[in-house]
Scaffold this active site. Structure first.
Site, PDB file in Angstrom:
ATOM      1  N   LYS A   1       0.679  -1.312  -0.081  1.00 25.51           N
ATOM      2  CA  LYS A   1      -0.196   0.089  -0.483  1.00 25.51           C
ATOM      3  C   LYS A   1       1.132   1.272   0.063  1.00 25.51           C
ATOM      4  CE  LYS A   1      -1.471   2.652   2.588  1.00 25.51           C
ATOM      5  NZ  LYS A   1      -1.993   4.090   1.595  1.00 25.51           N
TER       6      LYS A   1
ATOM      7  N   GLU B   1      10.615   1.487  10.259  1.00 24.64           N
ATOM      8  CA  GLU B   1      10.781   2.419   9.685  1.00 24.64           C
ATOM      9  C   GLU B   1      10.188   3.811  10.209  1.00 24.64           C
ATOM     10  OE1 GLU B   1      14.270   2.084   9.499  1.00 24.64           O
ATOM     11  OE2 GLU B   1      14.036  -0.505   8.984  1.00 24.64           O
TER      12      GLU B   1
ATOM     13  N   CYS C   1      13.777  10.922   6.113  1.00 29.06           N
ATOM     14  CA  CYS C   1      13.368  10.646   7.439  1.00 29.06           C
ATOM     15  C   CYS C   1      14.799  10.892   8.909  1.00 29.06           C
ATOM     16  CB  CYS C   1      12.908   9.291   7.205  1.00 29.06           C
ATOM     17  SG  CYS C   1      14.177   8.433   6.239  1.00 29.06           S
TER      18      CYS C   1
ATOM     19  N   GLU D   1       9.478  16.149  14.689  1.00 32.01           N
ATOM     20  CA  GLU D   1      10.605  15.740  13.299  1.00 32.01           C
ATOM     21  C   GLU D   1       9.209  16.522  12.731  1.00 32.01           C
ATOM     22  OE1 GLU D   1       8.766  12.288  11.605  1.00 32.01           O
ATOM     23  OE2 GLU D   1      11.257  12.433  10.364  1.00 32.01           O
TER      24      GLU D   1
HETATM   25  P1  NAD Z   1       2.584   8.491   7.487  1.00 35.05           P
HETATM   26  O1  NAD Z   1       2.848   7.474   8.750  1.00 35.05           O
HETATM   27  O2  NAD Z   1       1.589   9.425   7.027  1.00 35.05           O
HETATM   28  O3  NAD Z   1       2.120   7.224   6.294  1.00 35.05           O
HETATM   29  C1  NAD Z   1       2.713   6.324   6.029  1.00 35.05           C
HETATM   30  C2  NAD Z   1       1.920   4.855   5.575  1.00 35.05           C
HETATM   31  O4  NAD Z   1       1.125   4.825   6.230  1.00 35.05           O
HETATM   32  C3  NAD Z   1       1.565   5.732   4.328  1.00 35.05           C
HETATM   33  O5  NAD Z   1       1.033   4.675   3.747  1.00 35.05           O
HETATM   34  C4  NAD Z   1      -0.080   6.303   4.843  1.00 35.05           C
HETATM   35  O6  NAD Z   1      -1.076   5.768   4.646  1.00 35.05           O
HETATM   36  C5  NAD Z   1      -0.198   4.795   5.464  1.00 35.05           C
HETATM   37  N1  NAD Z   1      -0.728   4.616   6.819  1.00 35.05           N
HETATM   38  C6  NAD Z   1      -1.541   6.494   7.591  1.00 35.05           C
HETATM   39  N2  NAD Z   1      -2.058   5.982   8.574  1.00 35.05           N
HETATM   40  C7  NAD Z   1      -2.061   4.554   8.619  1.00 35.05           C
HETATM   41  C8  NAD Z   1      -2.708   3.456   9.781  1.00 35.05           C
HETATM   42  N3  NAD Z   1      -3.648   3.851  10.402  1.00 35.05           N
HETATM   43  N4  NAD Z   1      -2.623   2.061   9.263  1.00 35.05           N
HETATM   44  C9  NAD Z   1      -1.740   1.983   8.467  1.00 35.05           C
HETATM   45  N5  NAD Z   1      -1.106   2.480   7.671  1.00 35.05           N
HETATM   46  C10 NAD Z   1      -1.427   3.977   8.289  1.00 35.05           C
HETATM   47  O7  NAD Z   1       4.088   8.910   7.232  1.00 35.05           O
HETATM   48  P2  NAD Z   1       4.348   9.728   5.235  1.00 35.05           P
HETATM   49  O8  NAD Z   1       4.136  11.568   6.034  1.00 35.05           O
HETATM   50  O9  NAD Z   1       3.952   8.944   4.350  1.00 35.05           O
HETATM   51  O10 NAD Z   1       5.623  10.046   5.276  1.00 35.05           O
HETATM   52  C11 NAD Z   1       6.672  10.704   6.263  1.00 35.05           C
HETATM   53  C12 NAD Z   1       7.254   9.784   7.729  1.00 35.05           C
HETATM   54  O11 NAD Z   1       7.796   8.806   7.408  1.00 35.05           O
HETATM   55  C13 NAD Z   1       8.568  10.706   8.628  1.00 35.05           C
HETATM   56  O12 NAD Z   1       8.055  10.446   9.663  1.00 35.05           O
HETATM   57  C14 NAD Z   1       9.626   9.772   7.945  1.00 35.05           C
HETATM   58  O13 NAD Z   1      11.136   9.749   9.058  1.00 35.05           O
HETATM   59  C15 NAD Z   1       8.726   8.411   7.577  1.00 35.05           C
HETATM   60  N6  NAD Z   1       9.967   7.971   7.295  1.00 35.05           N
HETATM   61  C16 NAD Z   1      11.682   7.307   7.812  1.00 35.05           C
HETATM   62  C17 NAD Z   1      12.123   6.036   6.935  1.00 35.05           C
HETATM   63  C18 NAD Z   1      12.270   5.287   7.689  1.00 35.05           C
HETATM   64  O14 NAD Z   1      13.423   4.507   6.451  1.00 35.05           O
HETATM   65  N7  NAD Z   1      12.775   5.435   8.462  1.00 35.05           N
HETATM   66  C19 NAD Z   1      11.959   6.644   5.543  1.00 35.05           C
HETATM   67  C20 NAD Z   1      11.077   7.744   5.378  1.00 35.05           C
HETATM   68  C21 NAD Z   1       9.931   8.116   5.719  1.00 35.05           C
END
Ligand code: NAD
Length: 512
Positions: A186, A261, A300, A403
């Site tokens: 997803k 992650e 990230c 963040e």
């Molecule tokens: P997000 O948490 O809003 O969304 C990430 C994914 O999770 C999306 O596909 C979203 O639709 C889904 N999602 C949201 N709520 C959910 C739920 N309740 N259950 C299951 N899935 C759900 O994050 P974002 O805004 O898309 O991305 C930014 C974040 O990702 C930042 O915090 C960043 O640090 C992190 N990130 C971490 C890494 C790493 O390697 N540690 C890499 C890239 C991004």
């Protein structure tokens, strides 16, 4: 012509990939995908919900329980992964452009992302073929053959964010496939396009139907259903802390394996000795700029906390602010543009709120802090925000603790090595950090004391597919890449074979 367009529009909405077929959502709902450089729609995708997630899990379950993929010899699985890498290279321009438009990064960054995706597929192909099959254990008897083997976990739910859409997906998909799993991916609802394209390449490379499934749609419906689904064996999530916590909670109900992650608040520690010559100073400033502002800070591992030795602070920050003010912002596909927009209006407003709170708490604005003037390469409707440097920050400030995920760099200072380490570790996260010094002993000492999953010495941002990536603390659970990134997708089984079985006679009842 009108008929052709209608047909194309209909095709465009068939973006769910379930059991080898392209479908629209059960609800027939759709979503427009916006180009963050001008906020105009440039694609339409299906907006799935829980019913689509259920159908995709059923297809992945069926393919795992009855299909050939989990039992396909390792060499064949690896060959398929290599074919996928070749197809990614073939389509590099098209995919790089798609990533650039979807996520708002420069075209060059989009292309680099695709190269890194191909590298991930190649790396996991090489890793599985190089392993050999299982570990023989000495059971202390010639009559016993004992071996530990690794098997696929089963059906994997892979949930990915919008900043590196295809790269984050590939760090999950490549090892999941290499290990023999089936999956439902997803992608983020705002950047699904390259993941959809990858599904086509997997099919072209010969992956059996049902092994790779994709559902586009929101996190609170599709993502949440995947995380809780009883037929999913593992959920691997990359995203923010709030959603990650929900995923972990949902997964706990069915005791599935979980890999998370999450975010980071990553320190970039600069000692004065790293600025002793003009050349070293230039390198340290240049890398601090890159650490904080590449992809508008939506990384990230962004080096969003500059922790600089007090004696060089003024010179360092003045030069950093000067260069930040010269970063060329614009549509990522324009020649010469160095940095694209933020991914959405929501992300820009969040960034603005953090800057406002920092200024209210006493931070001093040295660069940026506003939306830029529109220009030919920077449409007024795009989600642009200037690279921002906030001086005189301290650890109690919200902007230092949380963040931002935008182009905002905070500056703190230290006088001693102990103080530098304490500041760098004073975060609930622990994804990555860097130390800049020409003192080799200090470099090793500080690197050893940093509580972060990746530590760079005199560098920032590089990663290697063969080295594990992941975080301490609230940056996550588990690791991606490297051997541990493959191990996440496996169950370990001990097979104990008695070659000369005899009664054990623990209980009295002997045969008469
Ligand atoms: P997000 O948490 O809003 O969304 C990430 C994914 O999770 C999306 O596909 C979203 O639709 C889904 N999602 C949201 N709520 C959910 C739920 N309740 N259950 C299951 N899935 C759900 O994050 P974002 O805004 O898309 O991305 C930014 C974040 O990702 C930042 O915090 C960043 O640090 C992190 N990130 C971490 C890494 C790493 O390697 N540690 C890499 C890239 C991004």
């Amino acid at each position: 012509m009108a008929g052709h367009q209608a047909h194309q529009a209909q095709q465009a909405q068939q973006t769910l990939h379930v059991g080898g077929e392209w479908r629209e959502a059960v609800s027939r709902a759709t979503r427009e995908i916006l180009d963050p450089a001008d906020a105009k729609p440039f694609a339409v995708v299906a907006e799935g919900d829980e019913r689509d997630a259920d159908a995709a899990v059923a297809a992945a379950r069926h393919a795992f329980d009855t299909g050939e993929w989990p039992r396909t010899p390792v060499a064949e699985r690896a060959a398929l992964l290599r074919r996928v890498a070749d197809l990614l290279v073939r389509d590099r321009e098209e995919l790089g452009l798609l990533e650039s438009r979807d996520a708002g990064k420069t075209l060059e960054e989009g292309r680099i992302d695709i190269d890194c995706v191909a590298d991930a597929f190649r790396y996991f192909a090489d890793l599985v073929v190089g392993e050999g099959g299982g570990r023989v254990v000495d059971a202390g008897s010639a009559d016993v053959h004992s071996v530990v083997v690794h098997e696929p976990v089963g059906v994997c739910a892979l949930i990915t964010p919008w900043n590196y859409p295809l790269l984050q997906a590939s760090w999950k998909i490549a090892p999941a496939l290499a290990a023999g799993n089936t999956f439902v991916v997803k992608p983020s609802e705002i950047t699904p396009l390259t993941t959809i394209a990858l599904m086509r390449l997997l099919a072209e490379a010969g992956l059996p139907a049902g092994v790779a499934n994709l559902v586009t749609g929101p996190g609170h419906t599709v993502g949440a259903r995947l995380a809780e689904h009883p037929d999913v064996d593992l959920v691997s999530f990359t995203g923010g802390l709030v959603s990650g916590t929900k995923v972990a909670r949902a997964a706990a109900e069915s005791v599935k394996k979980v890999a998370l992650e999450l975010g980071g608040k990553n320190p970039n520690v600069v000692f004065a000795d790293a600025c002793a010559t003009d050349e070293d100073f230039d390198t340290a400033v240049d890398q601090a700029l890159n650490a904080a502002f590449i992809h508008s800070g939506q990384v990230c591992s962004a080096g969003s906390r500059l922790i600089v030795e007090e004696s060089v602070r003024e010179r360092f920050v003045a030069e950093l602010a000067r260069r930040a003010g010269r970063i060329r912002l614009g549509r990522g596909t324009e020649d010469g543009v160095e940095c694209g927009p933020l991914v959405s209006e929501g992300q820009r407003e969040k960034t603005e709120a953090y800057v406002a709170s920092a200024l209210a708490e006493g931070a001093v604005l040295r660069a940026g802090g506003r939306r830029p003037e529109p220009s030919a390469e920077r449409p007024a409707t795009g989600y642009f925000y200037e690279p921002t440097v906030l001086d005189q920050c301290h650890r109690e400030m919200k902007v230092v603790r949380e963040e931002v995920f935008g182009p905002v760099l905070t500056v703190e200072t230290f006088r001693t090595e102990d103080e530098a380490v304490a500041l760098a570790n004073d975060t609930e996260y622990g994804l990555a950090g860097a130390v800049w010094t020409t003192d080799a002993g200090r470099a090793r000492r500080v690197a050893g004391r940093l509580r972060h999953g990746t530590v760079w010495i005199n560098d920032f941002h590089p990663y290697l597919p063969q080295a594990e990536w992941g975080g301490f603390g609230k940056s996550g659970v588990g690791r991606e890449l490297g051997p541990a990134g493959l191990a996440e997708y496996r169950e370990t089984k001990h097979v104990y074979q008695n070659l000369a079985p005899k009664p054990v006679r623990w209980f009295a009842g002997r045969p008469q």
